[in-house]
Design an enzyme around this catalytic site. Structure first.
Site, PDB file in Angstrom:
ATOM      1  CB  SER A   1      -0.920   0.039   1.084  1.00  0.00           C
ATOM      2  OG  SER A   1      -1.552   1.158   1.438  1.00  0.00           O
TER       3      SER A   1
ATOM      4  CE1 TYR B   1      -4.299  -2.089   4.996  1.00  0.00           C
ATOM      5  CE2 TYR B   1      -3.454   0.001   4.342  1.00  0.00           C
ATOM      6  CZ  TYR B   1      -4.006  -1.132   4.104  1.00  0.00           C
ATOM      7  OH  TYR B   1      -4.161  -1.517   2.843  1.00  0.00           O
TER       8      TYR B   1
HETATM    9  N1  LIG Z   1      -8.548  -0.610  -2.168  1.00  0.00           N
HETATM   10  C1  LIG Z   1      -7.299   0.229  -1.599  1.00  0.00           C
HETATM   11  O1  LIG Z   1      -7.655   1.328  -1.567  1.00  0.00           O
HETATM   12  C2  LIG Z   1      -6.053  -0.490  -1.287  1.00  0.00           C
HETATM   13  C3  LIG Z   1      -5.020   0.514  -1.142  1.00  0.00           C
HETATM   14  C4  LIG Z   1      -3.609  -0.256  -0.923  1.00  0.00           C
HETATM   15  C5  LIG Z   1      -3.586  -1.397  -0.545  1.00  0.00           C
HETATM   16  N2  LIG Z   1      -4.528  -2.278  -0.892  1.00  0.00           N
HETATM   17  C6  LIG Z   1      -4.203  -3.637  -0.471  1.00  0.00           C
HETATM   18  O2  LIG Z   1      -4.935  -4.312  -1.818  1.00  0.00           O
HETATM   19  C7  LIG Z   1      -5.348  -5.795  -1.192  1.00  0.00           C
HETATM   20  C8  LIG Z   1      -6.505  -6.196  -1.773  1.00  0.00           C
HETATM   21  O3  LIG Z   1      -7.537  -5.384  -1.101  1.00  0.00           O
HETATM   22  P1  LIG Z   1      -8.776  -4.484  -1.746  1.00  0.00           P
HETATM   23  O4  LIG Z   1      -8.660  -3.385  -2.022  1.00  0.00           O
HETATM   24  O5  LIG Z   1      -9.050  -5.481  -3.103  1.00  0.00           O
HETATM   25  O6  LIG Z   1      -9.883  -5.156  -0.786  1.00  0.00           O
HETATM   26  P2  LIG Z   1     -11.228  -6.090  -0.837  1.00  0.00           P
HETATM   27  O7  LIG Z   1     -12.187  -5.770  -1.917  1.00  0.00           O
HETATM   28  O8  LIG Z   1     -11.645  -6.067   0.737  1.00  0.00           O
HETATM   29  O9  LIG Z   1     -10.464  -7.475  -0.945  1.00  0.00           O
HETATM   30  C9  LIG Z   1      -9.735  -8.141   0.143  1.00  0.00           C
HETATM   31  C10 LIG Z   1      -9.491  -9.436  -0.260  1.00  0.00           C
HETATM   32  O10 LIG Z   1      -8.893 -10.264   0.778  1.00  0.00           O
HETATM   33  C11 LIG Z   1      -9.604 -11.306   1.143  1.00  0.00           C
HETATM   34  N3  LIG Z   1      -9.237 -11.793   2.659  1.00  0.00           N
HETATM   35  C12 LIG Z   1      -9.217 -11.142   3.707  1.00  0.00           C
HETATM   36  N4  LIG Z   1      -9.151 -11.911   4.659  1.00  0.00           N
HETATM   37  C13 LIG Z   1      -8.765 -13.112   4.222  1.00  0.00           C
HETATM   38  C14 LIG Z   1      -8.183 -14.238   4.941  1.00  0.00           C
HETATM   39  N5  LIG Z   1      -8.111 -14.698   6.195  1.00  0.00           N
HETATM   40  N6  LIG Z   1      -7.827 -15.318   4.140  1.00  0.00           N
HETATM   41  C15 LIG Z   1      -8.121 -15.260   2.763  1.00  0.00           C
HETATM   42  N7  LIG Z   1      -8.456 -14.135   2.252  1.00  0.00           N
HETATM   43  C16 LIG Z   1      -8.627 -13.072   2.794  1.00  0.00           C
HETATM   44  C17 LIG Z   1     -10.858 -11.206   0.888  1.00  0.00           C
HETATM   45  O11 LIG Z   1     -11.901 -12.447   0.810  1.00  0.00           O
HETATM   46  P3  LIG Z   1     -12.897 -13.077   1.599  1.00  0.00           P
HETATM   47  O12 LIG Z   1     -12.880 -12.205   2.395  1.00  0.00           O
HETATM   48  O13 LIG Z   1     -13.511 -13.821   0.627  1.00  0.00           O
HETATM   49  O14 LIG Z   1     -11.762 -14.131   2.197  1.00  0.00           O
HETATM   50  C18 LIG Z   1     -10.829 -10.418  -0.471  1.00  0.00           C
HETATM   51  O15 LIG Z   1     -10.847 -11.247  -1.683  1.00  0.00           O
HETATM   52  C19 LIG Z   1      -5.077  -5.818   0.358  1.00  0.00           C
HETATM   53  O16 LIG Z   1      -3.856  -6.297   0.776  1.00  0.00           O
HETATM   54  C20 LIG Z   1      -5.106  -4.212   0.554  1.00  0.00           C
HETATM   55  O17 LIG Z   1      -4.473  -3.870   1.929  1.00  0.00           O
HETATM   56  C21 LIG Z   1      -5.811  -1.824  -1.128  1.00  0.00           C
END
Ligand SMILES: NC(=O)c1ccc[n+]([C@@H]2O[C@H](COP(=O)([O-])OP(=O)(O)OC[C@H]3O[C@@H](n4cnc5c(N)ncnc54)[C@H](OP(=O)(O)O)[C@@H]3O)[C@@H](O)[C@H]2O)c1
Length: 244
Positions: free
Chosen positions: A141, A154
């Site tokens: 991130s 975080y």
């Molecule tokens: N969106 C942003 O603004 C942003 C910015 C910087 C970094 N990120 C990073 O990008 C990555 C993806 O996040 P996203 O933004 O796409 O959010 P998201 O839509 O909430 O996706 C998160 C994913 O992680 C999975 N997950 C959560 N806990 C888990 C567990 N215990 N075991 C296996 N899977 C798990 C969820 O699946 P299930 O709930 O089905 O298990 C979901 O598929 C994360 O690492 C996040 O920190 C996002």
């Protein structure tokens, strides 16, 4: 020209960045194993990809369980014969001020965001070593580079992912590549896990300029597409309109 087809395992593929990365990498001709806890979502995505001519399968995965992550990687190897790329993407972001003492949420972020990535490395590194190479793509991130109020824990987890990725890269003999992909604010379900009312409200304004998840999928696809001798180490992708 299509990319060399690779076997790619993606954690957290049931929504947001992981889901779009699956679509993009399948479109690029790679063969996928998708993991997350919401298997109904993975089932629908897998059907969509396969109906469009791609190759994908899914498996229930909880990245906080080291044995489960090992089984997930073993399933990819069993199905496709090897594992070329491990995308450690699963993450959670329940923001709150430290004063709120949400210790359970701190623990959950450490378990998923840090231990989850370590479990991915523990599962896939021996496979990559045995087959003579591989590639980790760890999703961090902009919070891996800077800290902001409500995001202390975080950001700590994402600083850790950056440190672990850099250490893994330095210890590689050149056959295992490591890419850290650090998104700025991106459309996904990530903010839905915020229980603190003030942090949740603040996130609404911050997310107004969010990138589509396909922008991050494109960065991951770029790193995956590089030839064996080329290791793209870090990619930071922010919305053009975002200062942070
Ligand atoms: N969106 C942003 O603004 C942003 C910015 C910087 C970094 N990120 C990073 O990008 C990555 C993806 O996040 P996203 O933004 O796409 O959010 P998201 O839509 O909430 O996706 C998160 C994913 O992680 C999975 N997950 C959560 N806990 C888990 C567990 N215990 N075991 C296996 N899977 C798990 C969820 O699946 P299930 O709930 O089905 O298990 C979901 O598929 C994360 O690492 C996040 O920190 C996002």
């Amino acid at each position: 020209m299509r990319n060399e087809a690779k076997v790619v395992a993606i954690t957290g593929a049931s929504s947001g960045i992981g889901e779009e990365t699956a679509r993009r990498l399948a479109g690029d001709g790679h063969r996928l194993l998708l993991g997350a806890r919401r298997t109904d979502r993975l089932d629908a995505l897998t059907r969509e990809i396969n109906a469009a001519g791609g190759t994908a399968a899914f498996r229930h995965l909880d990245v906080t369980d080291a044995a489960d992550v090992r089984d997930f990687v073993a399933a990819a190897q069993e199905r496709y014969g090897r594992v070329d790329v491990m995308v450690n993407n699963a993450g959670v972001m329940p923001l709150s001020p430290l004063d709120a003492l949400k210790v359970d949420e701190w623990d959950r972020m450490i378990d998923v965001n840090v231990r989850g990535v370590l479990h991915g490395i523990a599962a896939a590194l021996p496979v990559m070593r045995a087959q003579g190479g591989g590639h980790f793509v760890n999703v961090a991130s902009v919070g891996a580079y800077e800290v902001s109020p409500t995001a202390a824990v975080y950001c700590a987890t994402k600083f850790a992912v950056r440190a672990i990725s850099e250490g893994l890269r330095q210890e590689s003999d050149g056959s295992v590549r490591v890419t850290l992909v650090s998104p700025g604010v991106t459309e996904s379900e990530l903010a839905e896990g915020i229980s603190d009312p003030a942090a949740r409200e603040a996130m609404k304004a911050y997310r107004a300029v969010a990138l589509p998840a396909s922008a991050i999928a494109g960065a991951i696809a770029y790193a995956v597409a590089q030839p064996a001798g080329v290791d793209v180490n870090e990619i930071v992708v922010r919305p053009a309109a975002s200062a942070q």
